[in-house]
Motif scaffolding. Sequence first.
Motif, PDB file in Angstrom:
ATOM      1  N   ASP A  21      34.748  17.630 -25.171  1.00 58.89           N
ATOM      2  CA  ASP A  21      33.994  18.664 -25.892  1.00 58.89           C
ATOM      3  C   ASP A  21      33.894  18.417 -27.398  1.00 58.89           C
ATOM      4  O   ASP A  21      33.303  19.216 -28.115  1.00 58.89           O
ATOM      5  N   GLU A  67      22.935  16.076 -26.604  1.00 57.78           N
ATOM      6  CA  GLU A  67      23.293  17.471 -26.870  1.00 57.78           C
ATOM      7  C   GLU A  67      23.069  17.829 -28.323  1.00 57.78           C
ATOM      8  O   GLU A  67      22.801  18.973 -28.645  1.00 57.78           O
ATOM      9  N   LYS A  71      20.236  22.338 -27.411  1.00 63.43           N
ATOM     10  CA  LYS A  71      20.847  22.900 -26.211  1.00 63.43           C
ATOM     11  C   LYS A  71      19.989  24.067 -25.750  1.00 63.43           C
ATOM     12  O   LYS A  71      19.682  24.968 -26.525  1.00 63.43           O
ATOM     13  N   ARG A  72      19.618  24.023 -24.495  1.00 63.57           N
ATOM     14  CA  ARG A  72      18.814  25.092 -23.936  1.00 63.57           C
ATOM     15  C   ARG A  72      19.754  26.156 -23.396  1.00 63.57           C
ATOM     16  O   ARG A  72      20.633  25.871 -22.596  1.00 63.57           O
ATOM     17  N   ARG A  73      19.592  27.376 -23.833  1.00 62.89           N
ATOM     18  CA  ARG A  73      20.454  28.465 -23.391  1.00 62.89           C
ATOM     19  C   ARG A  73      19.661  29.439 -22.530  1.00 62.89           C
ATOM     20  O   ARG A  73      18.548  29.800 -22.869  1.00 62.89           O
ATOM     21  N   PRO A  74      20.259  29.854 -21.422  1.00 65.48           N
ATOM     22  CA  PRO A  74      19.564  30.816 -20.559  1.00 65.48           C
ATOM     23  C   PRO A  74      19.509  32.196 -21.209  1.00 65.48           C
ATOM     24  O   PRO A  74      20.345  32.556 -22.044  1.00 65.48           O
ATOM     25  N   ALA A  75      18.506  32.969 -20.815  1.00 71.22           N
ATOM     26  CA  ALA A  75      18.303  34.294 -21.405  1.00 71.22           C
ATOM     27  C   ALA A  75      19.355  35.292 -20.958  1.00 71.22           C
ATOM     28  O   ALA A  75      19.678  36.226 -21.692  1.00 71.22           O
ATOM     29  N   SER A  76      19.905  35.128 -19.752  1.00 72.33           N
ATOM     30  CA  SER A  76      20.899  36.088 -19.275  1.00 72.33           C
ATOM     31  C   SER A  76      21.939  35.384 -18.417  1.00 72.33           C
ATOM     32  O   SER A  76      21.772  34.236 -18.019  1.00 72.33           O
ATOM     33  N   LEU A  77      22.999  36.114 -18.120  1.00 70.56           N
ATOM     34  CA  LEU A  77      24.057  35.557 -17.284  1.00 70.56           C
ATOM     35  C   LEU A  77      23.587  35.331 -15.852  1.00 70.56           C
ATOM     36  O   LEU A  77      24.027  34.387 -15.196  1.00 70.56           O
ATOM     37  N   ALA A  80      21.813  32.113 -15.818  1.00 71.92           N
ATOM     38  CA  ALA A  80      22.804  31.035 -15.938  1.00 71.92           C
ATOM     39  C   ALA A  80      23.539  30.836 -14.615  1.00 71.92           C
ATOM     40  O   ALA A  80      23.748  29.693 -14.183  1.00 71.92           O
ATOM     41  N   ARG A  83      21.271  29.083 -12.196  1.00 68.28           N
ATOM     42  CA  ARG A  83      21.143  27.670 -12.567  1.00 68.28           C
ATOM     43  C   ARG A  83      22.392  26.891 -12.154  1.00 68.28           C
ATOM     44  O   ARG A  83      22.296  25.788 -11.608  1.00 68.28           O
TER      45      ARG A  83
END
Length: 139
Positions: A21, A67, A71-77, A80, A83
Motif C-alpha cells: 500500500d 493508480e 482512482k475511480r471511486r464508486p458513488a455508494s457502498l 462498491a 463491483r
Amino acid sequence: MAKHLSRSDIKKIVSLIRGWDQQKITWPAICEVVEPHIGKHPTRQTLNAHQAIVEAYQARKAALKNEGVAKRRPASLSIAASRIANLEAEVRELKEQNRLYKQMFTVWQYNAYKRGLSESQLNEPLPRVDRERTDGETR
C-alpha cells in the motif's frame, strides 16, 4: 541471508507484495517488510530467483504506476459491494479456467512425451506466414 525459501514463504511474500500500500515498491523495501513474516532477511537476488515473486512485483509496480493517474471511486457502498462481488466471481472463473488449462497442459505434456517429442521441438517458433502469396499461386 536467506538462500532458500519454502513454498509457504513464497506465498507469504507474494501476498505481501499484492497488498503493498505504499507509493513506491522496491526490492530492499520488500526484503525489510517480509523479514518478520518469514523469520529471515532475504536478499533481492533470493526474491528475484522465484518467478511468482517477480511476477507479483512487476504487476504491483505497474498497478502503483497506474493508480497514481486516477482512482475511480464508486458513488455508494452498494455499488462498491456489487463491483466487489462481480470481481470476486471473475476471479473464481479465471482460477477455474487456469486449473483447466493446467490439466490440459499435463495431458499434452504426457502425450508429447509418449510420442518422443523433445522440449526443443515443442518450443520451435511458428512458421512465418507469407501474406503476399495467394492460395492459387505456387512459387
